[in-house]
Scaffold this motif. Structure first.
Motif, PDB file in Angstrom:
ATOM      1  N   VAL A 229       0.927  -1.020  -0.020  1.00 10.03           N
ATOM      2  CA  VAL A 229       0.050  -0.053   0.001  1.00 10.03           C
ATOM      3  C   VAL A 229       1.201   1.128  -0.002  1.00 10.03           C
ATOM      4  CG1 VAL A 229      -1.919   1.298   1.276  1.00 10.03           C
ATOM      5  CG2 VAL A 229      -1.917  -1.245   1.231  1.00 10.03           C
ATOM      6  N   ALA A 230       0.736   2.063  -0.828  1.00 15.13           N
ATOM      7  CA  ALA A 230       1.443   3.437  -1.003  1.00 15.13           C
ATOM      8  C   ALA A 230       0.535   4.259  -0.202  1.00 15.13           C
ATOM      9  CB  ALA A 230       1.412   4.048  -2.478  1.00 15.13           C
ATOM     10  N   GLU A 231       1.643   4.923   0.835  1.00 16.12           N
ATOM     11  CA  GLU A 231       1.355   5.942   1.671  1.00 16.12           C
ATOM     12  C   GLU A 231       1.233   7.189   0.716  1.00 16.12           C
ATOM     13  OE1 GLU A 231       3.749   6.258   4.863  1.00 16.12           O
ATOM     14  OE2 GLU A 231       3.914   4.242   5.241  1.00 16.12           O
ATOM     15  N   GLN A 232       0.033   7.819   0.802  1.00 19.60           N
ATOM     16  CA  GLN A 232      -0.138   8.799  -0.353  1.00 19.60           C
ATOM     17  C   GLN A 232      -0.419  10.263   0.318  1.00 19.60           C
ATOM     18  OE1 GLN A 232      -2.532   7.563  -3.817  1.00 19.60           O
ATOM     19  NE2 GLN A 232      -2.926   5.865  -2.443  1.00 19.60           N
ATOM     20  N   ALA A 233       0.228  10.463   1.495  1.00 16.32           N
ATOM     21  CA  ALA A 233      -0.387  11.783   2.192  1.00 16.32           C
ATOM     22  C   ALA A 233       0.789  12.824   2.106  1.00 16.32           C
ATOM     23  CB  ALA A 233      -0.695  11.575   3.788  1.00 16.32           C
ATOM     24  N   ASP A 234       0.631  13.706   1.566  1.00 19.15           N
ATOM     25  CA  ASP A 234       1.743  14.902   1.725  1.00 19.15           C
ATOM     26  C   ASP A 234       0.864  16.002   2.382  1.00 19.15           C
ATOM     27  OD1 ASP A 234       0.032  15.553  -0.253  1.00 19.15           O
ATOM     28  OD2 ASP A 234       1.598  16.159  -2.061  1.00 19.15           O
ATOM     29  N   ILE A 235      -0.023  15.827   2.929  1.00 21.65           N
ATOM     30  CA  ILE A 235      -0.955  16.846   3.860  1.00 21.65           C
ATOM     31  C   ILE A 235      -1.210  16.259   5.175  1.00 21.65           C
ATOM     32  CG2 ILE A 235      -1.603  18.317   1.822  1.00 21.65           C
ATOM     33  CD1 ILE A 235      -4.312  16.377   2.420  1.00 21.65           C
ATOM     34  N   ALA A 236      -1.569  17.071   6.021  1.00 20.29           N
ATOM     35  CA  ALA A 236      -1.956  16.696   7.529  1.00 20.29           C
ATOM     36  C   ALA A 236      -3.001  15.616   7.475  1.00 20.29           C
ATOM     37  CB  ALA A 236      -2.246  17.751   8.313  1.00 20.29           C
ATOM     38  N   LEU A 237      -2.677  14.413   7.247  1.00 23.01           N
ATOM     39  CA  LEU A 237      -3.810  13.379   7.235  1.00 23.01           C
ATOM     40  C   LEU A 237      -3.258  12.037   8.003  1.00 23.01           C
ATOM     41  CD1 LEU A 237      -6.478  12.925   5.293  1.00 23.01           C
ATOM     42  CD2 LEU A 237      -4.923  11.589   3.697  1.00 23.01           C
ATOM     43  N   TYR A 238      -3.949  11.433   8.615  1.00 23.80           N
ATOM     44  CA  TYR A 238      -3.823  10.464   9.268  1.00 23.80           C
ATOM     45  C   TYR A 238      -4.515   9.295   8.733  1.00 23.80           C
ATOM     46  CZ  TYR A 238      -3.795   6.743  12.872  1.00 23.80           C
ATOM     47  OH  TYR A 238      -3.761   5.583  13.418  1.00 23.80           O
ATOM     48  N   THR A 239      -3.929   8.244   8.362  1.00 23.19           N
ATOM     49  CA  THR A 239      -4.730   7.231   7.935  1.00 23.19           C
ATOM     50  C   THR A 239      -4.435   5.867   8.490  1.00 23.19           C
ATOM     51  OG1 THR A 239      -4.886   8.108   5.583  1.00 23.19           O
ATOM     52  CG2 THR A 239      -5.149   5.846   5.607  1.00 23.19           C
ATOM     53  N   ASP A 240      -5.555   5.013   8.873  1.00 24.69           N
ATOM     54  CA  ASP A 240      -5.272   3.778   9.091  1.00 24.69           C
ATOM     55  C   ASP A 240      -6.014   2.898   8.159  1.00 24.69           C
ATOM     56  OD1 ASP A 240      -5.439   1.329  11.027  1.00 24.69           O
ATOM     57  OD2 ASP A 240      -6.390   2.559  12.733  1.00 24.69           O
ATOM     58  N   LEU A 241      -5.556   1.945   8.054  1.00 28.61           N
ATOM     59  CA  LEU A 241      -5.849   0.860   6.871  1.00 28.61           C
ATOM     60  C   LEU A 241      -5.743  -0.437   7.126  1.00 28.61           C
ATOM     61  CD1 LEU A 241      -5.422   1.132   3.106  1.00 28.61           C
ATOM     62  CD2 LEU A 241      -4.648  -0.895   4.118  1.00 28.61           C
ATOM     63  N   GLU A 242      -6.773  -1.100   6.706  1.00 29.02           N
ATOM     64  CA  GLU A 242      -6.675  -2.562   7.068  1.00 29.02           C
ATOM     65  C   GLU A 242      -7.305  -3.409   5.983  1.00 29.02           C
ATOM     66  OE1 GLU A 242      -8.134  -3.899  11.228  1.00 29.02           O
ATOM     67  OE2 GLU A 242      -9.779  -5.000  10.019  1.00 29.02           O
ATOM     68  N   VAL A 243      -6.729  -4.444   5.374  1.00 29.88           N
ATOM     69  CA  VAL A 243      -7.097  -5.544   4.642  1.00 29.88           C
ATOM     70  C   VAL A 243      -7.333  -6.756   5.200  1.00 29.88           C
ATOM     71  CG1 VAL A 243      -6.536  -6.587   2.312  1.00 29.88           C
ATOM     72  CG2 VAL A 243      -5.479  -4.401   2.847  1.00 29.88           C
ATOM     73  N   SER A 244      -8.623  -7.217   5.004  1.00 33.19           N
ATOM     74  CA  SER A 244      -9.017  -8.331   5.464  1.00 33.19           C
ATOM     75  C   SER A 244     -10.538  -8.962   4.918  1.00 33.19           C
ATOM     76  CB  SER A 244      -9.239  -8.304   7.108  1.00 33.19           C
ATOM     77  OG  SER A 244     -10.553  -7.700   7.222  1.00 33.19           O
ATOM     78  N   THR A 245     -10.826 -10.176   5.282  1.00 32.23           N
ATOM     79  CA  THR A 245     -12.141 -10.590   5.001  1.00 32.23           C
ATOM     80  C   THR A 245     -13.163 -10.450   5.924  1.00 32.23           C
ATOM     81  OG1 THR A 245     -11.681 -12.885   6.022  1.00 32.23           O
ATOM     82  CG2 THR A 245     -10.987 -12.616   3.672  1.00 32.23           C
ATOM     83  N   ARG A 246     -12.959  -9.741   6.954  1.00 29.66           N
ATOM     84  CA  ARG A 246     -13.763  -9.311   7.935  1.00 29.66           C
ATOM     85  C   ARG A 246     -14.725  -8.155   7.463  1.00 29.66           C
ATOM     86  NH1 ARG A 246     -12.757 -11.420  13.048  1.00 29.66           N
ATOM     87  NH2 ARG A 246     -11.467 -13.344  12.676  1.00 29.66           N
ATOM     88  N   PRO A 247     -16.035  -8.085   7.634  1.00 30.40           N
ATOM     89  CA  PRO A 247     -16.961  -7.079   6.911  1.00 30.40           C
ATOM     90  C   PRO A 247     -16.620  -5.968   7.663  1.00 30.40           C
ATOM     91  CG  PRO A 247     -18.017  -8.357   8.414  1.00 30.40           C
ATOM     92  CD  PRO A 247     -16.649  -9.172   8.206  1.00 30.40           C
ATOM     93  N   GLU A 248     -15.994  -5.703   8.861  1.00 26.68           N
ATOM     94  CA  GLU A 248     -15.885  -4.420   9.632  1.00 26.68           C
ATOM     95  C   GLU A 248     -14.308  -4.324  10.039  1.00 26.68           C
ATOM     96  OE1 GLU A 248     -18.871  -3.915  12.632  1.00 26.68           O
ATOM     97  OE2 GLU A 248     -20.422  -4.015  11.130  1.00 26.68           O
ATOM     98  N   MET A 249     -13.949  -3.194  10.181  1.00 23.92           N
ATOM     99  CA  MET A 249     -12.679  -2.980  10.448  1.00 23.92           C
ATOM    100  C   MET A 249     -12.444  -3.256  12.178  1.00 23.92           C
ATOM    101  SD  MET A 249     -10.674   0.540   9.778  1.00 23.92           S
ATOM    102  CE  MET A 249      -8.650   0.719   9.736  1.00 23.92           C
ATOM    103  N   TYR A 250     -11.376  -3.439  12.687  1.00 26.83           N
ATOM    104  CA  TYR A 250     -10.922  -3.534  13.893  1.00 26.83           C
ATOM    105  C   TYR A 250     -11.378  -4.651  14.384  1.00 26.83           C
ATOM    106  CZ  TYR A 250      -9.694   1.329  13.501  1.00 26.83           C
ATOM    107  OH  TYR A 250      -9.265   2.485  12.949  1.00 26.83           O
ATOM    108  N   GLN A 251     -11.566  -5.954  13.524  1.00 29.21           N
ATOM    109  CA  GLN A 251     -12.190  -7.110  13.963  1.00 29.21           C
ATOM    110  C   GLN A 251     -11.159  -8.249  14.260  1.00 29.21           C
ATOM    111  OE1 GLN A 251     -15.395  -8.330  11.433  1.00 29.21           O
ATOM    112  NE2 GLN A 251     -16.913  -7.121  12.744  1.00 29.21           N
ATOM    113  N   CYS A 252      -9.781  -7.774  13.912  1.00 30.62           N
ATOM    114  CA  CYS A 252      -8.874  -8.603  14.015  1.00 30.62           C
ATOM    115  C   CYS A 252      -7.861  -8.457  15.266  1.00 30.62           C
ATOM    116  CB  CYS A 252      -7.759  -8.348  12.604  1.00 30.62           C
ATOM    117  SG  CYS A 252      -8.531  -8.458  11.018  1.00 30.62           S
TER     118      CYS A 252
END
Length: 185
Positions: free
Chosen positions: A74-97
């Motif tokens: 995953v390419a980090e694409q922020a050159d501005i004030a941006l915080y990104t949390d990214l998850e790739v999974s088969t879970r239907p919602e984030m933060y289930q791992c």
């Protein structure tokens, strides 16, 4: 009698010449197995300044066959004030791992764009550098995350837009995989 070199002999001679240079990794078609790539396009849509934009299933890819994922990038694409949390999974919602319940969890990363200097301004901005890099993971030879055919793989996004402008946040996740067929006993 004329001295002829076969293509195989020529390749061996070339490899022998390249070995001292550390360049003897030329592979033949028999040595390389095709690696496939899936790109999951994900977006938060428009994320207004000062807001947190959380999107479960911001992008999805569903393999039609069983696959073994060998790596992710995953390419980090922020050159501005941006915080990104990214998850790739088969879970239907984030933060289930978590813990031993991480089946289907493939990749997780967080990044923050550089600091934003606004000098008390309410419009415009001055950025402190750039934060465009790559975050990736590969698995040891012989290992991969197996995903059954027809199982959706999601990209989940949680973005905090601390810049002075509204942004459409797009984030691609690249998955490198091979078809998977279990060995019958």
């Amino acid at each position: 009698m004329q001295n002829r070199t076969t293509p195989q002999a020529a390749q061996r001679i070339l490899l022998a010449a390249l070995m001292p240079l550390g360049l003897a990794t030329i592979a033949s078609a028999g040595d390389i197995q095709p690696l496939k790539t899936a790109v999951i396009k994900a977006t938060t849509g428009l994320c207004h300044r000062g807001e947190t934009c959380h999107v479960d299933r911001a992008g999805v890819w569903t393999p039609s066959i069983a696959v073994a994922i060998l790596g992710a990038s995953v390419a980090e694409q922020a050159d501005i004030a941006l915080y990104t949390d990214l998850e790739v999974s088969t879970r239907p919602e984030m933060y289930q791992c978590n813990g031993g319940e991480a089946q289907g969890c493939i990749f997780r990363m967080k990044y923050a764009g550089p600091g934003l200097l606004d000098y008390g301004a309410t419009s415009g901005s001055t950025y402190v550098g750039s934060n465009i890099t790559n975050t990736s993971i590969t698995f040891p030879t012989g290992y991969g995350i197996v995903i059954p055919a027809g199982t959706p793989i999601y990209v989940h996004l949680d973005v905090r837009n601390t810049s002075l402008i509204d942004l459409k946040v797009d984030q691609d996740a690249w998955l490198y995989y091979v078809p998977y067929a279990p060995v019958s006993q």
